[in-house]
Structure formats: C-alpha cells, structure tokens
Design an enzyme around this catalytic site. Sequence first.
Site, PDB file in Angstrom:
ATOM      1  N   LYS A 147      -1.887 -12.271  43.296  1.00 13.53           N
ATOM      2  CA  LYS A 147      -0.712 -11.562  44.227  1.00 13.53           C
ATOM      3  C   LYS A 147       0.040 -10.990  43.379  1.00 13.53           C
ATOM      4  O   LYS A 147       0.754 -10.049  43.897  1.00 13.53           O
ATOM      5  CB  LYS A 147      -0.437 -12.837  45.314  1.00 13.53           C
ATOM      6  CG  LYS A 147      -1.319 -13.151  46.242  1.00 13.53           C
ATOM      7  CD  LYS A 147      -0.987 -14.143  47.167  1.00 13.53           C
ATOM      8  CE  LYS A 147      -2.336 -14.673  47.908  1.00 13.53           C
ATOM      9  NZ  LYS A 147      -2.329 -16.035  48.513  1.00 13.53           N
ATOM     10  N   GLN A 197       1.294 -20.279  50.784  1.00 11.48           N
ATOM     11  CA  GLN A 197      -0.001 -20.678  50.459  1.00 11.48           C
ATOM     12  C   GLN A 197      -0.583 -22.053  51.152  1.00 11.48           C
ATOM     13  O   GLN A 197       0.088 -22.826  50.888  1.00 11.48           O
ATOM     14  CB  GLN A 197      -0.127 -20.824  48.966  1.00 11.48           C
ATOM     15  CG  GLN A 197      -1.668 -20.815  48.469  1.00 11.48           C
ATOM     16  CD  GLN A 197      -2.408 -19.510  48.588  1.00 11.48           C
ATOM     17  OE1 GLN A 197      -1.832 -18.527  48.478  1.00 11.48           O
ATOM     18  NE2 GLN A 197      -3.639 -19.627  48.922  1.00 11.48           N
ATOM     19  N   ASP A 202       0.600 -12.889  56.838  1.00 10.71           N
ATOM     20  CA  ASP A 202      -0.775 -13.613  57.016  1.00 10.71           C
ATOM     21  C   ASP A 202      -1.356 -13.432  58.551  1.00 10.71           C
ATOM     22  O   ASP A 202      -2.545 -13.703  58.712  1.00 10.71           O
ATOM     23  CB  ASP A 202      -0.524 -15.092  56.585  1.00 10.71           C
ATOM     24  CG  ASP A 202      -0.987 -15.563  55.276  1.00 10.71           C
ATOM     25  OD1 ASP A 202      -1.801 -14.941  54.662  1.00 10.71           O
ATOM     26  OD2 ASP A 202      -0.263 -16.466  54.876  1.00 10.71           O
TER      27      ASP A 202
HETATM   28  N1  GUN Z   1      -5.365 -20.141  51.710  1.00  5.76           N
HETATM   29  C1  GUN Z   1      -6.424 -19.718  51.564  1.00  5.76           C
HETATM   30  N2  GUN Z   1      -6.399 -18.340  52.141  1.00  5.76           N
HETATM   31  C2  GUN Z   1      -5.206 -18.192  52.535  1.00  5.76           C
HETATM   32  C3  GUN Z   1      -4.807 -17.215  53.047  1.00  5.76           C
HETATM   33  O1  GUN Z   1      -5.276 -16.190  53.562  1.00  5.76           O
HETATM   34  N3  GUN Z   1      -3.311 -17.303  53.454  1.00  5.76           N
HETATM   35  C4  GUN Z   1      -2.549 -18.330  52.965  1.00  5.76           C
HETATM   36  N4  GUN Z   1      -1.327 -18.242  53.413  1.00  5.76           N
HETATM   37  N5  GUN Z   1      -3.241 -19.361  52.515  1.00  5.76           N
HETATM   38  C5  GUN Z   1      -4.452 -19.348  52.149  1.00  5.76           C
END
Ligand code: GUN
Length: 283
Positions: free
Chosen positions: A52, A96, A119
């Site tokens: 990211k 996350q 998200d």
């Molecule tokens: N963990 C696995 N996929 C995701 C996601 O799309 N967003 C977040 N915040 N955590 C994750």
Amino acid sequence: MAQLISGKEISAAIRAELKEETARLKEQDVVPGLAVVLVGDDPASKVYVRNKKRACEELGYYSEEHTLPADTTQEQLLELVKRLNGDERIHGILVQLPLPRQIDEQSVIAAIDPDKDVDAFHPVNVGRIMIGDYRFVPCTPAGVIELLERSGVELEGKECVVIGRSNIVGKPMAMLLLHKNATVTICHSRTKDLADVVRRADVVVVAIGRPKFLTGDMLKKGAVVIDVGTSRLPDGKLCGDADFVSCEAVCSQITPVPGGVGPMTITMLMKNTLTAAKMRAGL
Ligand code: GUN
C-alpha cells in the site's frame, strides 16, 4: 482455451489514470493522503501494508503507516483513529484486519469517519451500497467489477453466482452485481446442491478461501470465472479457489492466481482515497 483476465494489466491501466488525475489535483493543492494502521506483526498483513505504501509513492499520494504492538488496547486504537479523523492531510484511513482478539473490530470500524472510510466497511457506507448511493466501494468487489467491465463481460440480465458470503467480499460483491442489473445468487457452505446452482451461472465469483474448490465440471460451458481466493499450498505456491486447469477447459475467461484479482485490490484502495480527497476539496 479460456482467455486470461489479467489483473496486472488492468490494474496498471487504472493506476496510470489515477496518477494523471493526482497530478491534476496537485495543481489545485490537493494531495490525497492515506493512513494505514497495522496492529501486531502478522507477516501477510505486513506485506499488504508495504504494498500500500509503495502504491502511494507510485501515484504521488501522501501516506502514513502506523504500526502498533500486538497488545494494543481498544482504547489506544480508538484514540489513534480519532486523531486521524481530525487530521487534514489524511483523506483515507485503513485499519488492517484482522485485529488482535482483545479489540472489537466493529467498534473500530464504526469509529472511522465515514468520509475517510476507504474500505467502505463502516455501517453507513455498507448501507449506502445497499441502496445504490455510494462513493466508496469495498476494494476487492470493486476490483472484480473493473476486471469484468474492462474485459467486455456484459452483466445486465446475466446469471451471476457469488460463492462466499463474507462482509468484505461476498455480500458487497452481490450488491454491486445487482446494481449492474445481473440476476444474483449467493452460495455458501450450507447451500444444497451448490454445483447445480453454479452450473446456471454466466459469471462465477468464488471467494471462500478453499484452494481449488471450484472445478470445471461445476461450470456451464463459456462461463466467466473470477477467482478471489489466495491460499498458500504446502509447496509454497499460491493457489486460488478455482481449480485453474479444469475450469480453464470449460470457461471462456478466467482470472489467474496470482495476477488476477490480487493486484486490483490496492488499486481500488487508491481510487477510493482519491475520491475521498476530491470529496473533501468539494470537487
Ligand atoms: N484484510 C484483508 N483484506 C482487507 C481489506 O480489504 N481491508 C482491510 N482493512 N483489511 C483487510
């Protein structure tokens, strides 16, 4: 032989579009900013967070990484989220998942400003997706829609079957397909005669986290297969939820693992962050 839907290529094309738009925004003194919060040191999550950060650098975004120890309390995490909600440089906040056991995930998600919830996990944004009035789309389902549309797959009136009913993928995926006027069925672990349901599908999206679950004998000839799963096999290789060899012999188009849905997810996160920055600037 089925045609491959390359998430790598489609993702690169979208990133080029986002980079251009970011450069235009900079001329108006708007720099999209993303904060990623990681609690603990799960190795897979660490890799995501690093990717990211790289994506932010590539597109010219401002980014912050907050790594907290595994024994962080819910109060400490909520305090950080509150601070980021009030930070003008930050347009998107991503915590996350999964979080350590002592922290209630839903409470943390609900604490994120819905305008910074890139998200699209906050109940307000989930509700907006339900009624079809949304700004942010959960990254993985959004990526799947882009893959289908940019590969020329028509969705209107088509039979789409989603295998998996998670809040992150299956449920929002079904809603997005519905908004594209598809006829949508969700299958899950308790579905009876799952293969019979899947065999009706023009498009199958499989997201259950079971390696090679979907096999060619479950497919209608010419179906399109989108494989959201990524599991690591004992030999260290990555493997999707679809058995690629048997599915490829029957379907018309299929996403590979790796290189299919995976590369799209972070790109969609970047798109949501740009949307958040534009919203904040009143653009
Ligand atoms: N963990 C696995 N996929 C995701 C996601 O799309 N967003 C977040 N915040 N955590 C994750």
